[in-house]
Design an enzyme around this catalytic site. Structure first.
Site, PDB file in Angstrom:
ATOM      1  N   GLU A 125     -18.217   4.684  10.772  1.00  0.00           N
ATOM      2  CA  GLU A 125     -17.949   3.434  10.079  1.00  0.00           C
ATOM      3  C   GLU A 125     -16.570   3.540   9.504  1.00  0.00           C
ATOM      4  OE1 GLU A 125     -20.651   4.481   6.922  1.00  0.00           O
ATOM      5  OE2 GLU A 125     -22.305   5.107   8.228  1.00  0.00           O
ATOM      6  N   LYS A 127     -13.792   3.495   6.545  1.00  0.00           N
ATOM      7  CA  LYS A 127     -13.786   3.845   5.322  1.00  0.00           C
ATOM      8  C   LYS A 127     -13.068   2.850   4.343  1.00  0.00           C
ATOM      9  CE  LYS A 127     -12.555   8.262   2.642  1.00  0.00           C
ATOM     10  NZ  LYS A 127     -12.141   7.381   1.469  1.00  0.00           N
ATOM     11  N   ASP A 129     -11.675   0.826   1.315  1.00  0.00           N
ATOM     12  CA  ASP A 129     -10.835   1.371   0.128  1.00  0.00           C
ATOM     13  C   ASP A 129     -11.336   0.639  -1.099  1.00  0.00           C
ATOM     14  OD1 ASP A 129      -9.354   3.313  -0.995  1.00  0.00           O
ATOM     15  OD2 ASP A 129      -7.474   2.444  -0.387  1.00  0.00           O
ATOM     16  N   TYR A 237     -23.638   1.585   2.877  1.00  0.00           N
ATOM     17  CA  TYR A 237     -23.567   2.792   3.686  1.00  0.00           C
ATOM     18  C   TYR A 237     -24.544   3.697   3.856  1.00  0.00           C
ATOM     19  CZ  TYR A 237     -20.149   4.728   0.399  1.00  0.00           C
ATOM     20  OH  TYR A 237     -19.843   5.188  -0.850  1.00  0.00           O
ATOM     21  N   LYS A 326      -8.858  10.159   8.236  1.00  0.00           N
ATOM     22  CA  LYS A 326      -7.863   9.434   7.500  1.00  0.00           C
ATOM     23  C   LYS A 326      -6.674   8.879   8.316  1.00  0.00           C
ATOM     24  CE  LYS A 326      -7.177   9.887   3.318  1.00  0.00           C
ATOM     25  NZ  LYS A 326      -7.533   9.047   1.869  1.00  0.00           N
ATOM     26  N   CYS A 424      29.116 -14.029  -5.047  1.00  0.00           N
ATOM     27  CA  CYS A 424      28.352 -14.003  -3.643  1.00  0.00           C
ATOM     28  C   CYS A 424      28.840 -12.924  -3.106  1.00  0.00           C
ATOM     29  CB  CYS A 424      28.281 -15.242  -2.892  1.00  0.00           C
ATOM     30  SG  CYS A 424      27.745 -15.010  -1.154  1.00  0.00           S
ATOM     31  N   CYS A 427      30.542 -14.459   0.483  1.00  0.00           N
ATOM     32  CA  CYS A 427      31.762 -15.390   0.441  1.00  0.00           C
ATOM     33  C   CYS A 427      32.597 -15.254  -0.756  1.00  0.00           C
ATOM     34  CB  CYS A 427      31.280 -16.820   0.741  1.00  0.00           C
ATOM     35  SG  CYS A 427      30.452 -17.576  -0.901  1.00  0.00           S
ATOM     36  N   CYS A 441      24.068 -18.455  -4.517  1.00  0.00           N
ATOM     37  CA  CYS A 441      25.585 -18.628  -4.187  1.00  0.00           C
ATOM     38  C   CYS A 441      25.804 -20.039  -4.198  1.00  0.00           C
ATOM     39  CB  CYS A 441      25.898 -18.001  -3.057  1.00  0.00           C
ATOM     40  SG  CYS A 441      27.355 -18.662  -2.198  1.00  0.00           S
ATOM     41  N   CYS A 447      29.412 -20.997   3.019  1.00  0.00           N
ATOM     42  CA  CYS A 447      29.022 -19.498   2.956  1.00  0.00           C
ATOM     43  C   CYS A 447      28.657 -19.129   4.273  1.00  0.00           C
ATOM     44  CB  CYS A 447      28.114 -19.377   1.827  1.00  0.00           C
ATOM     45  SG  CYS A 447      27.604 -17.500   1.628  1.00  0.00           S
TER      46      CYS A 447
HETATM   47  S1  IVH Z   1     -20.067   8.228   2.504  1.00  0.00           S
HETATM   48  C1  IVH Z   1     -22.219  11.663   1.136  1.00  0.00           C
HETATM   49  N1  IVH Z   1     -19.104   6.087   3.940  1.00  0.00           N
HETATM   50  O1  IVH Z   1     -15.028   7.383   0.491  1.00  0.00           O
HETATM   51  C2  IVH Z   1     -21.103  10.881   1.597  1.00  0.00           C
HETATM   52  N2  IVH Z   1     -18.089   6.799   1.833  1.00  0.00           N
HETATM   53  O2  IVH Z   1     -14.229  10.004  -0.048  1.00  0.00           O
HETATM   54  C3  IVH Z   1     -20.775  10.016   0.734  1.00  0.00           C
HETATM   55  N3  IVH Z   1     -16.337   5.578   1.384  1.00  0.00           N
HETATM   56  O3  IVH Z   1     -17.064   8.080  -2.488  1.00  0.00           O
HETATM   57  C4  IVH Z   1     -19.967   8.714   0.895  1.00  0.00           C
HETATM   58  N4  IVH Z   1     -16.353   3.929   2.925  1.00  0.00           N
HETATM   59  O4  IVH Z   1     -16.046   5.784  -2.146  1.00  0.00           O
HETATM   60  C5  IVH Z   1     -19.181   7.091   2.974  1.00  0.00           C
HETATM   61  N5  IVH Z   1     -18.675   4.402   5.263  1.00  0.00           N
HETATM   62  C6  IVH Z   1     -18.286   5.173   4.096  1.00  0.00           C
HETATM   63  C7  IVH Z   1     -17.303   5.148   3.133  1.00  0.00           C
HETATM   64  C8  IVH Z   1     -17.237   5.888   1.968  1.00  0.00           C
HETATM   65  C9  IVH Z   1     -15.731   4.315   1.984  1.00  0.00           C
HETATM   66  C10 IVH Z   1     -15.690   6.213   0.013  1.00  0.00           C
HETATM   67  C11 IVH Z   1     -16.730   6.302  -1.013  1.00  0.00           C
HETATM   68  C12 IVH Z   1     -16.886   7.689  -1.244  1.00  0.00           C
HETATM   69  C13 IVH Z   1     -15.461   7.938  -0.642  1.00  0.00           C
HETATM   70  C14 IVH Z   1     -15.486   9.571  -0.328  1.00  0.00           C
END
Ligand code: IVH
Length: 685
Positions: A125, A127, A129, A237, A326, A424, A427, A441, A447
Site C-alpha cells: 500500500e 504510505k 502522509d 487501510y 521509506k 539592477c 545592468c 529593474c 537590460c
Molecule cells: S498501518 C499496525 N498502513 O503511517 C500498523 N499506516 O508510521 C498501523 N500510514 O500511523 C499503520 N499509510 O499514520 C498503515 N497504508 C498504511 C499507511 C499507514 C500511512 C501512517 C499511519 C501510521 C503511520 C505509521
C-alpha cells in the site's frame, strides 16, 4: 581489558547515558511540535535520524531503556479541548526501512519466525502522509471518529470528519457488522493544500508548511465549518474492533469489502507474492510518486493473511507483520549560504537562495526561489540560517521554514540580513518598487537579463518552438550584441551561429532551419511569445479563440478583452498597455516582415474541426496544464465538460484518473492518453 560498556550491556557509560537523555528530550520536544501544534521545526528526515540514533543506543545498551522512552510508545499526547477516546485495540505505529536490503531482511525475519520458507503473500500500500484516524460505525452509521493520539487514547474529531465528502455517514448494505472500526489516513491533496494556503494568504493568515500539517491543523479545529471548507480525503487501510461479523481471512479481501461498502481505499493497493515483488511494487510506486496528487512518504508492506498477522504479533509500538519502506524525504534541512537576485523577463527581481547542496525529493538541490521580499520577511530568513527545504513532486524547491538557531545548537556562526539591491545586479539601472511586493529593474529591454529572458521565452516550446536556440546560444548572441530584439532572430545566418561556442556548420544549419520552420505558427502561440504580462498559454489561446485575428486583439478595448474567459481587469489592462506601446507594434511589424505568419480565423463564420463535440479531462497531464488543454480544445470548437455522460465524445485521461475514467469505460466512450491527445491536437492545429 575491553572498552567500558562494550562487554556488559547493562553498564552504560556516562557519555552515552547523557546522549540518550538529550535525544529523548529532543524527540519529546519535536513530537509536541509535530503532533500537538502541527508546526514542526525540523524535517522528518532529521527527526528519523534522532530516533534511529536512540534506537541504536538502546539496542547496544539495554540498560538505557526506560518505560517512557519514545521508542516504547507511539508519540502524540491528546490535546485537551477534545473529548478523549480510548482505543480498545491500540493504534500502532510502523517500523521503517530505507533500503531494499533491509526490506529483504524483514521478509527473512518473518519466515524464520513462522518457521517456513514458503513465499508469503503481501498487501502493498502507499504510505500516505497524513493523519491516522479511527472511524466507528454502528448499524451502518458513522458514530465516532478519533485521532490516533498516543496510540492508546486519541481525540474525538467526529464533527470534522463528518464534513469529509468521501466518507459515508451511513452505509446502506445488507450483511453489515452491528459495529465495526475502520482505520486509515486522512490527508489533503497537493492541489487542495495549495488552495488552502492561497486562502490563508488572502486572509493574511499563517500558511501551512506542508499538506500533512494542514490536514492535522484542520482536524484539530473546534469549528467544523473550517474543515468543511477544506478538501480533506481519506484512504482506509485496516479494521479494528468488530462485533458480530466474520471478515475475510486476508487484508486485501477486507479492503475490497470496505470499498464495496463505499469506504475510500487507495487505488494503488496491490497483493503480491514474495519480497521480490514487494521491491517491484516499491519501485513502481516511487516512479509514480510525482504524478500522484497527494503526498506519500513510502510504501507499506503487510503480511496479507490475517491469521499470520495474529501469530506474528507486535512489539511495544509496532507490529511484526508490517514494514514501512521509506522513500527519499521531500523535506531536508540545509544552510542558506547566500542570497542572489535574478532579473526576469519583465524586469522583476527575484531573490534566490544559494544552498549548501542537499539531497531532497530524489535530486540534489543547491538553489531555491524565495519569490519576493515579503516571503523573506514572512520566513524571517537571513543568510547563514538553517532552513527546511522542500521539493515535492515536480514543484521547484522551496524554503518552507527557518529552523530556530538555538534548536540547532547555534552551529552557524554569523548571520546576515537580506537586503534588496537599489541597482539592477545585471545592468546597474535603478531598481523601482512596483506595487506592494515586486521590485523591478527600470531599464526594460535594454537590460541584458531582460533581453535574454524575452528571447528565451519567444523561442520556447510553447511559443515559437525554435528547436536548438537554447539558453547558451541566446546568452552568447545577446552578449555579442547580435540579438537585440526577437525580430533579429529571423536574420541570423549559419556563419554567425557557427562562430559560437560548441557550434559547427551542421548544428548552425539545423538552427537556421528550425528558425525558418518556426515562422509558420498559430495566433495563440504568437500572442504567448510576445511575453505580455500575465498572458500565459491558456490566456493566449483564449484570446485567439475569441478574436480570431491579431488585428482584432490589438483593437479590442478593456471591456471586450474582459469577455474572454479568465481575462479580468488586471490582465486586460496589461494587454492594452502592451498594444498601446508603439515600440511593441513596431516589433510585431518587423516579425511579420521577417516572415512570421499564421492562419486567421473568422470566429463568426468559420467551422472548426471539433465543433459540437464534448471532451472531459481527468487525471494529470504532464506536458500541459488543465487550463491549456481546455483552451486548445475550445479553440478547435469543442466543449469541455466536468463530468462524463452519454453525451461525452472523448475522455482524455492522465495518471491518477479515477471515477471519470471508470465511467468512460463503462459507457464505452473513446479514451485518449496524453500522448494520443497531443498527437490528435497537432493533427488538427
Ligand atoms: S498501518 C499496525 N498502513 O503511517 C500498523 N499506516 O508510521 C498501523 N500510514 O500511523 C499503520 N499509510 O499514520 C498503515 N497504508 C498504511 C499507511 C499507514 C500511512 C501512517 C499511519 C501510521 C503511520 C505509521
Amino acid at each position: 581489558m575491553s572498552a567500558p560498556g562494550s562487554d556488559d550491556p547493562e553498564k552504560v557509560p556516562a557519555a552515552v547515558a547523557q546522549e540518550a537523555r538529550q535525544l529523548r528530550e529532543q524527540i519529546v520536544y519535536h513530537d509536541r511540535l509535530y503532533f500537538e501544534q502541527d508546526s514542526p521545526e525540523i524535517p522528518d528526515a532529521d527527526y528519523d535520524r534522532l530516533f534511529a540514533r536512540l534506537v541504536t543506543l538502546e539496542e547496544q545498551y539495554p540498560g538505557l531503556i526506560t518505560p517512557d522512552s519514545p521508542t516504547r510508545r507511539v508519540s502524540g499526547a491528546p490535546i485537551s479541548e477534545f473529548r478523549q477516546v480510548r482505543h480498545t485495540i491500540p493504534m500502532l505505529s510502523l517500523d521503517k526501512v530505507f533500503n531494499a536490503e533491509d526490506l529483504t531482511q524483514f521478509d527473512a525475519r518473518i519466515k524464520k519466525r513462522l518457521g517456513s520458507d514458503a513465499e508469503l503473500e503481501y498487501s502493498c500500500e502507499p504510505k500516505v502522509d497524513g493523519v491516522a484516524v479511527s472511524l466507528l460505525y454502528r448499524d451502518g452509521e458513522l458514530i465516532q471518529a478519533a485521532t490516533r493520539g498516543d496510540g492508546e487514547t486519541g481525540e474525538d474529531i467526529t464533527h470534522n470528519v463528518r464534513t469529509i465528502r468521501s466518507i459515508p455517514l451511513l452505509i446502506r448494505t445488507d450483511n453489515l457488522p452491528s459495529m465495526f472500526e475502520v482505520r486509515g489516513e486522512i490527508f489533503l491533496s497537493r492541489s487542495g493544500f495549495l488552495r488552502v494556503n492561497e486562502a490563508a494568504d488572502r486572509r493574511g493568515e499563517k500558511r501551512f508548511v506542508n499538506p500533512r500539517n494542514a490536514a492535522a491543523g484542520t482536524l484539530r479545529q473546534l469549528d467544523s465549518r473550517i474543515a468543511a471548507g477544506r478538501p480533506l480525503q481519506m484512504y482506509c487501510y485496516s479494521i479494528g474492533v468488530v462485533e458480530n461479523f466474520r471478515f475475510p481471512d486476508t487484508l486485501s479481501e477486507v479492503l475490497r469489502l470496505l470499498a464495496d461498502w463505499g469506504l475510500p481505499v487507495s487505488p494503488e493497493c496491490r497483493v503480491v507474492t514474495g519480497i521480490a515483488e514487494c521491491h517491484d511494487y516499491c519501485r513502481q510506486l516511487l516512479e509514480k510518486r510525482p504524478a500522484l496528487d497527494y503526498e506519500i512518504d513510502g510504501a507499506v508492506i503487510k503480511v496479507n493473511q490475517l491469521g499470520l498477522q495474529e501469530s506474528l504479533g507486535a512489539n511495544a509500538r509496532t507490529p511484526r507483520w508490517a514494514m514501512a519502506y521509506k522513500f527519499p524525504a521531500e523535506e531536508m534541512s540545509t544552510r542558506v549560504l547566500d542570497v542572489e537576485f535574478q532579473v526576469g523577463r519583465t524586469g522583476a527581481i527575484t531573490p534566490v537562495a544559494r544552498l549548501d547542496p542537499v539531497f531532497v525529493g530524489g535530486v540534489t538541490v543547491s538553489n531555491a526561489t524565495l519569490h519576493n521580499m515579503d516571503e523573506i520577511e514572512r520566513l524571517g530568513l537571513r543568510i547563514g540560517d538553517r532552513v527546511i527545504v522542500r521539493r515535492a513532486g515536480d514543484v521547484i524547491p522551496q524554503v518552507v521554514k527557518v529552523i530556530p538557531s538555538d534548536e540547532a545548537n547555534n552551529e552557524y556562526g554569523e548571520v546576515r540580513t537580506i537586503v534588496m539591491p537599489t541597482q539592477c545586479p545585471v545592468c546597474g539601472s535603478v531598481v523601482e518598487k512596483d506595487g506592494d511586493v515586486v521590485y523591478r529593474c527600470s531599464a526594460g529591454i535594454i537590460c541584458p537579463a531582460q533581453r535574454k529572458e524575452a528571447i528565451r521565452h519567444f523561442a520556447s516550446r510553447a511559443a515559437l518552438d525554435i528547436e536548438g536556440l537554447g539558453d547558451k546560444l541566446i546568452e552568447q548572441l545577446v552578449d555579442r550584441g547580435e540579438l537585440k530584439t526577437v525580430a533579429d532572430i529571423f536574420s541570423l545566418s549559419v556563419e554567425q551561429l557557427a562562430d559560437l561556442d560548441r557550434m559547427a556548420t551542421k548544428s548552425a544549419t539545423n538552427v537556421v532551419a528550425a528558425i525558418e520552420h518556426s515562422k509558420h505558427t498559430t495566433l495563440a502561440r504568437f500572442l504567448y511569445s510576445l511575453g505580455i504580462r500575465e498572458v500565459g498559454e491558456a490566456t493566449a489561446q483564449g484570446l485567439a479563440n475569441f478574436f480570431g485575428t491579431l488585428d482584432r486583439v490589438i483593437e479590442a478595448d478593456l471591456e471586450q478583452l474582459q469577455e474572454v474567459p479568465d481575462v479580468g481587469k488586471v490582465v486586460a489592462g496589461h494587454i492594452r498597455v502592451f498594444f498601446d506601446n508603439e515600440d511593441n507594434l513596431a516589433l510585431i511589424g518587423q516579425l511579420r516582415d521577417g516572415g512570421v505568419y499564421w492562419e486567421d480565423v473568422d470566429v463568426a463564420t468559420d467551422s472548426r474541426p471539433l465543433d459540437g463535440q464534448t471532451f472531459v479531462l481527468t487525471g494529470t497531464l504532464e506536458s500541459l496544464s488543465r487550463s491549456e488543454a481546455k483552451a486548445r480544445l475550445e479553440g478547435l470548437g469543442a466543449k469541455v465538460a466536468g463530468s462524463v455522460s452519454r453525451n461525452t465524445d472523448c475522455v482524455v485521461a492522465g495518471p491518477g484518473a479515477g471515477s471519470k475514467l471508470a465511467r468512460a469505460e463503462e459507457l464505452q466512450i473513446k479514451i485518449m492518453d496524453e500522448e494520443e491527445f497531443l498527437g490528435f491536437l497537432d493533427d488538427l492545429s
